[in-house]
Design an enzyme around this catalytic site. Sequence first.
Site, mmCIF file in Angstrom:
data_model
loop_
_atom_site.group_PDB
_atom_site.id
_atom_site.type_symbol
_atom_site.label_atom_id
_atom_site.label_comp_id
_atom_site.label_asym_id
_atom_site.label_seq_id
_atom_site.Cartn_x
_atom_site.Cartn_y
_atom_site.Cartn_z
ATOM 1 N N SER A 79 1.488 -1.493 -27.596
ATOM 2 C CA SER A 79 0.288 -2.334 -27.745
ATOM 3 C C SER A 79 0.357 -3.174 -29.024
ATOM 4 C CB SER A 79 -0.958 -1.451 -27.783
ATOM 5 O OG SER A 79 -0.988 -0.600 -26.661
HETATM 6 C C1 LIG Z 1 -0.142 0.226 -23.045
HETATM 7 S S1 LIG Z 1 0.917 1.523 -22.568
HETATM 8 C C2 LIG Z 1 0.646 2.716 -23.843
HETATM 9 C C3 LIG Z 1 1.128 2.298 -25.201
HETATM 10 C C4 LIG Z 1 1.617 3.452 -26.022
HETATM 11 N N1 LIG Z 1 0.551 4.279 -26.521
HETATM 12 C C5 LIG Z 1 2.560 3.032 -27.121
HETATM 13 O O1 LIG Z 1 2.349 3.342 -28.286
HETATM 14 O O2 LIG Z 1 3.571 2.411 -26.803
HETATM 15 C C6 LIG Z 1 0.021 2.281 -21.222
HETATM 16 C C7 LIG Z 1 0.729 3.477 -20.607
HETATM 17 O O3 LIG Z 1 -0.238 4.188 -19.848
HETATM 18 C C8 LIG Z 1 0.442 4.831 -18.796
HETATM 19 N N2 LIG Z 1 -0.532 5.249 -17.759
HETATM 20 C C9 LIG Z 1 -1.120 4.527 -16.773
HETATM 21 N N3 LIG Z 1 -1.947 5.288 -16.031
HETATM 22 C C10 LIG Z 1 -1.865 6.542 -16.545
HETATM 23 C C11 LIG Z 1 -2.477 7.783 -16.213
HETATM 24 N N4 LIG Z 1 -3.322 7.881 -15.176
HETATM 25 N N5 LIG Z 1 -2.155 8.871 -16.950
HETATM 26 C C12 LIG Z 1 -1.273 8.782 -18.000
HETATM 27 N N6 LIG Z 1 -0.658 7.630 -18.358
HETATM 28 C C13 LIG Z 1 -0.968 6.523 -17.653
HETATM 29 C C14 LIG Z 1 1.431 3.785 -18.322
HETATM 30 O O4 LIG Z 1 2.494 4.386 -17.617
HETATM 31 C C15 LIG Z 1 1.845 3.125 -19.627
HETATM 32 O O5 LIG Z 1 3.058 3.635 -20.109
#
Ligand SMILES: C[S@@+](CC[C@H](N)C(=O)[O-])C[C@H]1O[C@@H](n2cnc3c(N)ncnc32)[C@H](O)[C@@H]1O
Length: 365
Positions: A79
Amino acid sequence: MTGPREDYLDQIRRGGLDLPPELAAAFASVPREAFVPDGFQRRDGSWVHPADPEFLSVVYSDDVLITKVDGRVPISSSSQPSLMALMILGLRVAPGLRILEIGAGTGYNAALLASLGATITSIDVQEDVAVRARAALARAGIAGVRVEHADGYRGVPGSRFDRVIVTVGIGGVSPHWLEQLDPGGFVLAPVVHAGTDPVLRVSGPPEGPVTATPICGAGFMHASGPLGADHPGAFPPPVAAGALTGMSEAAPARFDPPLDDVVYRDLWYAAGCQTRRATHAILPDTEQSRLALLDATGTGGALLLPDGSVLAGGAEAAAYASLAVDILDRWTALGRPPMRAWQVALTRTGDPSSPIWVPDAWSLR
Ligand SMILES: C[S@@+](CC[C@H](N)C(=O)[O-])C[C@H]1O[C@@H](n2cnc3c(N)ncnc32)[C@H](O)[C@@H]1O
């Protein structure tokens, strides 16, 4: 710091963010490049690889790094650092706190939290993403983070946490997270509101009442599974460029100068408190994000622009123009309340086997 990292902290601070020394030290010491070893996609769609000369300067910029796409849709990323900083500040991290992160992504946010002395369990629904995050954390020498592959909806059954941070846009908050929080704990999560994902600080027992306060505006990719499930009363999804046709001026400009981005977000938030027809539209040609009130056809309604003018179109143009003017009048009469001034009451809804707490009523504090 020297080289590409030199002005990283200045870029994060550019919007006026006051970075306390510990958080500045975390951004200065955790190597972001270790979390994007296969490169990333920039906002303009081009890919940047580690061998490219601009790799490190983009890594150390205040920009989102998209690390995985499904067709044209981003499904994992690191992000935007200034948004991560705002959320970490909102989380009130202290050494020894047990934090549950939903959305491990690259692992970079978890690494920042760990370098502030917290212990992190981070969950990602995509197995390859979880595996890569684990490897990146090991490569960067970060201890105190456990990465799990699962749908984050259930949290970690049997575990206790002091905080939950959600780094993916959700439709509503899982009661399991509330259940796994110790007294005094809270959830920090971007929850859909009028087509954007303002970050809310949410607290309350799993059976309710559950309340929240907005922390900051944001836009995130959206969660899969129960966290992203549709529910009665959901806002319309964002409108693509070109979907709104035949829009013409229905009310003249009223703000000179036009509202800046932050204040326009405040108006946007207030519009979502007043009508479930509010959402996000991308204007054709300019690609600008604008507040729309969408009619049931999805091709008409009204647009509220930063200068306060209203465009309307479609079979119900007059009704939507009048609603838009009413939103502008009320927000102005209330003294242009900022997003943070609202108090949110949540209601339990969704599939009875996997309910979620969603924002339902708003009042000014
Ligand atoms: C914006 S990224 C997160 C950024 C991360 N915190 C970083 O520091 O790089 C969003 C993540 O949420 C995950 N995601 C989507 N739906 C999810 C769910 N129901 N449970 C857990 N993870 C989920 C996606 O696979 C994706 O990798």
